[in-house]
Design a protein around this motif. Sequence first.
Motif, PDB file in Angstrom:
ATOM      1  N   ASN A   1       0.805  -1.228   0.000  1.00  0.00           N
ATOM      2  CA  ASN A   1       0.000   0.000   0.000  1.00  0.00           C
ATOM      3  C   ASN A   1       0.836   1.274   0.000  1.00  0.00           C
ATOM      4  O   ASN A   1       0.429   2.288   0.527  1.00  0.00           O
ATOM      5  CB  ASN A   1      -0.930  -0.005   1.211  1.00  0.00           C
ATOM      6  N   ARG A   2       1.998   1.252  -0.626  1.00  0.00           N
ATOM      7  CA  ARG A   2       2.885   2.408  -0.595  1.00  0.00           C
ATOM      8  C   ARG A   2       2.995   3.115  -1.946  1.00  0.00           C
ATOM      9  O   ARG A   2       3.935   3.855  -2.181  1.00  0.00           O
ATOM     10  CB  ARG A   2       4.276   1.988  -0.124  1.00  0.00           C
ATOM     11  N   CYS A   3       2.036   2.915  -2.856  1.00  0.00           N
ATOM     12  CA  CYS A   3       2.103   3.495  -4.198  1.00  0.00           C
ATOM     13  C   CYS A   3       0.916   4.430  -4.442  1.00  0.00           C
ATOM     14  O   CYS A   3      -0.146   3.985  -4.894  1.00  0.00           O
ATOM     15  CB  CYS A   3       2.127   2.392  -5.247  1.00  0.00           C
ATOM     16  N   PRO A   4       1.078   5.744  -4.171  1.00  0.00           N
ATOM     17  CA  PRO A   4      -0.028   6.677  -4.420  1.00  0.00           C
ATOM     18  C   PRO A   4      -0.497   6.726  -5.871  1.00  0.00           C
ATOM     19  O   PRO A   4      -1.703   6.769  -6.114  1.00  0.00           O
ATOM     20  CB  PRO A   4       0.529   8.021  -3.961  1.00  0.00           C
ATOM     21  N   PRO A   5       0.406   6.714  -6.872  1.00  0.00           N
ATOM     22  CA  PRO A   5      -0.104   6.750  -8.254  1.00  0.00           C
ATOM     23  C   PRO A   5      -0.945   5.523  -8.617  1.00  0.00           C
ATOM     24  O   PRO A   5      -1.872   5.616  -9.415  1.00  0.00           O
ATOM     25  CB  PRO A   5       1.164   6.803  -9.110  1.00  0.00           C
ATOM     26  N   GLY A   6      -0.641   4.371  -8.024  1.00  0.00           N
ATOM     27  CA  GLY A   6      -1.438   3.173  -8.287  1.00  0.00           C
ATOM     28  C   GLY A   6      -2.774   3.216  -7.589  1.00  0.00           C
ATOM     29  O   GLY A   6      -3.757   2.660  -8.059  1.00  0.00           O
ATOM     30  N   GLY A   7      -2.802   3.883  -6.431  1.00  0.00           N
ATOM     31  CA  GLY A   7      -4.034   4.101  -5.690  1.00  0.00           C
ATOM     32  C   GLY A   7      -4.731   2.832  -5.242  1.00  0.00           C
ATOM     33  O   GLY A   7      -4.139   1.758  -5.138  1.00  0.00           O
ATOM     34  N   GLU A   8      -6.008   2.992  -4.986  1.00  0.00           N
ATOM     35  CA  GLU A   8      -6.829   1.893  -4.478  1.00  0.00           C
ATOM     36  C   GLU A   8      -6.920   0.743  -5.483  1.00  0.00           C
ATOM     37  O   GLU A   8      -6.875  -0.420  -5.112  1.00  0.00           O
ATOM     38  CB  GLU A   8      -8.224   2.411  -4.146  1.00  0.00           C
ATOM     39  N   ALA A   9      -7.034   1.073  -6.757  1.00  0.00           N
ATOM     40  CA  ALA A   9      -7.139   0.027  -7.785  1.00  0.00           C
ATOM     41  C   ALA A   9      -5.867  -0.816  -7.823  1.00  0.00           C
ATOM     42  O   ALA A   9      -5.926  -2.040  -7.952  1.00  0.00           O
ATOM     43  CB  ALA A   9      -7.396   0.644  -9.154  1.00  0.00           C
ATOM     44  N   GLY A  10      -4.712  -0.167  -7.680  1.00  0.00           N
ATOM     45  CA  GLY A  10      -3.445  -0.900  -7.668  1.00  0.00           C
ATOM     46  C   GLY A  10      -3.321  -1.790  -6.448  1.00  0.00           C
ATOM     47  O   GLY A  10      -2.852  -2.938  -6.536  1.00  0.00           O
ATOM     48  N   ILE A  11      -3.737  -1.278  -5.296  1.00  0.00           N
ATOM     49  CA  ILE A  11      -3.676  -2.069  -4.066  1.00  0.00           C
ATOM     50  C   ILE A  11      -4.589  -3.293  -4.191  1.00  0.00           C
ATOM     51  O   ILE A  11      -4.202  -4.404  -3.808  1.00  0.00           O
ATOM     52  CB  ILE A  11      -4.065  -1.210  -2.841  1.00  0.00           C
TER      53      ILE A  11
END
Length: 192
Positions: free
Chosen positions: A71-81
């Motif tokens: 959960n450390r990727c802001p550009p990926g956001g919720e969809a990435g998580i």
Amino acid sequence: MQEFLIATLTLVTIAFVCGSLLGFASVKFKVEGNPIVDQINDILPQTQCGQCGHPGCKPYAEAIAAGEAINRCPPGGEAGIKALAELLDMEVVELDESCGEESLPRVAVIREDECIGCTKCIQACPVDAIVGAAKLMHTVIASECTGCDLCVPPCPVDCIDMPIIETTSQDWRWPDPKTVSDPQVIPVKVVT
């Protein structure tokens, strides 16, 4: 004529032997990558922004495979998580706010009439999306810019804006099924 045939056959034989050796060596000494790292890296947004604490997406993918939080990727956001949690069979967690906050896609825009040509933004850009030279104005190649925001802090004259990229009918894309875990049903009006 006979000497030409002998020379040609000799060269063909040498080429065949060298090719066979190279083919054997490529199979024997093949370096295998970690397939889970590649799958994780495919999910990450490839902004190379460093907000996760790693110098790019591939090192963060390696860290996730080694057990670091997803959960450390802001550009990926919720969809990435969600996509990472599904891939790794983990629980979905909230974005780590210490890394930044999820925002809409952005692109850097340099107000060229204010640019002094210091090259600090060029040095900060992880994807080389800024072009220019010392003491000359710079500009951003919008199609290359990942919106990581790393060029803004070093600018001494504050001439870089980060406007939100508005989605138009020209650049709209279907959501990637790998990153959408909760597909929404969109009602369609049928004309009879």
